[in-house]
Write an enzyme that holds these catalytic residues in place. Structure first.
Site, PDB file in Angstrom:
ATOM      1  N   SER A 148       2.543  10.319  -1.687  1.00  0.00           N
ATOM      2  CA  SER A 148       1.722   9.175  -1.273  1.00  0.00           C
ATOM      3  C   SER A 148       0.643   8.793  -2.277  1.00  0.00           C
ATOM      4  O   SER A 148       0.006   7.749  -2.122  1.00  0.00           O
ATOM      5  CB  SER A 148       1.086   9.451   0.085  1.00  0.00           C
ATOM      6  OG  SER A 148       2.064   9.385   1.103  1.00  0.00           O
ATOM      7  N   LYS A 206      -6.842   9.384  -2.835  1.00  0.00           N
ATOM      8  CA  LYS A 206      -5.628   9.332  -2.024  1.00  0.00           C
ATOM      9  C   LYS A 206      -4.959  10.705  -2.006  1.00  0.00           C
ATOM     10  O   LYS A 206      -4.827  11.357  -3.044  1.00  0.00           O
ATOM     11  CB  LYS A 206      -4.635   8.301  -2.589  1.00  0.00           C
ATOM     12  CG  LYS A 206      -3.415   8.110  -1.708  1.00  0.00           C
ATOM     13  CD  LYS A 206      -3.754   7.401  -0.414  1.00  0.00           C
ATOM     14  CE  LYS A 206      -2.607   7.438   0.604  1.00  0.00           C
ATOM     15  NZ  LYS A 206      -2.499   8.749   1.292  1.00  0.00           N
ATOM     16  N   THR A 207      -4.536  11.103  -0.812  1.00  0.00           N
ATOM     17  CA  THR A 207      -3.791  12.346  -0.642  1.00  0.00           C
ATOM     18  C   THR A 207      -2.286  12.108  -0.794  1.00  0.00           C
ATOM     19  O   THR A 207      -1.805  10.985  -0.691  1.00  0.00           O
ATOM     20  CB  THR A 207      -4.048  12.939   0.751  1.00  0.00           C
ATOM     21  OG1 THR A 207      -3.753  11.935   1.738  1.00  0.00           O
ATOM     22  CG2 THR A 207      -5.484  13.410   0.904  1.00  0.00           C
ATOM     23  N   GLY A 208      -1.580  13.183  -1.008  1.00  0.00           N
ATOM     24  CA  GLY A 208      -0.119  13.181  -0.979  1.00  0.00           C
ATOM     25  C   GLY A 208       0.337  14.538  -0.475  1.00  0.00           C
ATOM     26  O   GLY A 208      -0.303  15.546  -0.753  1.00  0.00           O
TER      27      GLY A 208
END
Length: 266
Positions: free
Chosen positions: A51, A197-199
């Site tokens: 993501s 932003k995380t993933g």
């Protein structure tokens, strides 16, 4: 872990065979140009972006006109869309897309862009290995490349990409950069605005099946204060537990940032 949440994370995650040396992950801190200031762990190893690819996707969306602002377009969920998480069943705006990592919203955008234009953007952005081929023989790169197979990027490359973005060196307008930054706002620390932003996902075993005994989490972004910028990229690799690897990565970055930012200011 509830099955519905597990399926949603798999859809938004990483499918990659991890070398044993990667188990410590990476913590990289860079200046506003992407030049490394400090690093720990396996920061040169490429992983699928999961993501975190929503950052370049947001740039593509605003530059192409698919995205208008933080609240438009507002796209309704429809049968047949990826709906593994309850939050993905709602009408989704760009802001909600980023907050909840709504996979189907990303896929509608990439399908609208088409492969030639998507590849052109990835090449212009010099994003990781630039490989959008997807799974071998499946021709699914347009909607899957960043989630599971071919597109890969290292923490060092993430930092350089963000550096080019923050310095205005990508071929997009200033308004595109501002809209993207607005979507990524996370918090404020000691007067610094934090964007990130995380993933999240799981690697593959050598036989191609999912290794659910390991989780891979990303948290990438930057801190800004006036004209100052500091970039961070953190990967966490861990066994499944009460806290997802992506949330742990984010928590660890936010905990470390006050000291890191103070250290660089002195």
């Amino acid at each position: 872990m509830p099955p519905i949440l597990l399926r949603g994370l798999l859809a938004a995650g990483l499918l990659f065979a991890l070398p044993a040396a990667a188990d410590d992950g990476c913590f990289l801190f860079a200046d506003g140009s992407g030049k490394t200031l400090s690093r720990e762990g396996a920061c040169s190893m490429r992983l699928p972006p999961a993501s975190t690819f929503k950052i370049p996707l947001a740039l593509m969306g605003y530059d192409s006109g698919y995205l208008v602002d933080e609240q438009w377009p507002a796209l309704p969920f429809k049968p047949g869309y990826n709906g593994w998480l309850p939050a993905w069943h709602e009408t989704t705006t760009p802001s909600r897309w980023m907050t909840y990592s709504v996979v189907w919203f990303s896929q509608l955008m990439t399908e609208w862009l088409g492969m030639p234009r998507l590849q052109h953007y990835v090449d212009q952005f010099d994003y990781g290995n630039r490989d959008l081929s997807g799974h071998p023989g499946k021709q699914d790169g347009l909607t899957q490349a960043w989630l599971s197979s071919s597109l890969q990027i290292s923490p060092e490359e993430q930092a350089r990409f963000l550096g080019r973005m923050l310095e205005g060196k990508l071929p997009v307008a200033a308004s595109t950069l501002q809209h993207t930054a607005n979507l990524l706002k996370v918090s404020e620390i000691d007067g610094w605005q934090i964007h990130g932003k995380t993933g999240m996902g799981y690697p593959k075993k050598l036989d191609g099946s999912l290794n659910r005994q390991r989780q891979i989490g990303w948290f990438v972004g930057w801190a800004s204060k006036g004209s100052e910028r500091r970039i961070f990229v953190h990967t966490v690799i861990q066994p499944p537990g009460k806290q997802f690897a992506s949330l742990k990565a984010k928590e660890e970055v936010l905990a470390a940032l006050p000291a890191k930012l103070a250290e660089q200011a002195n």
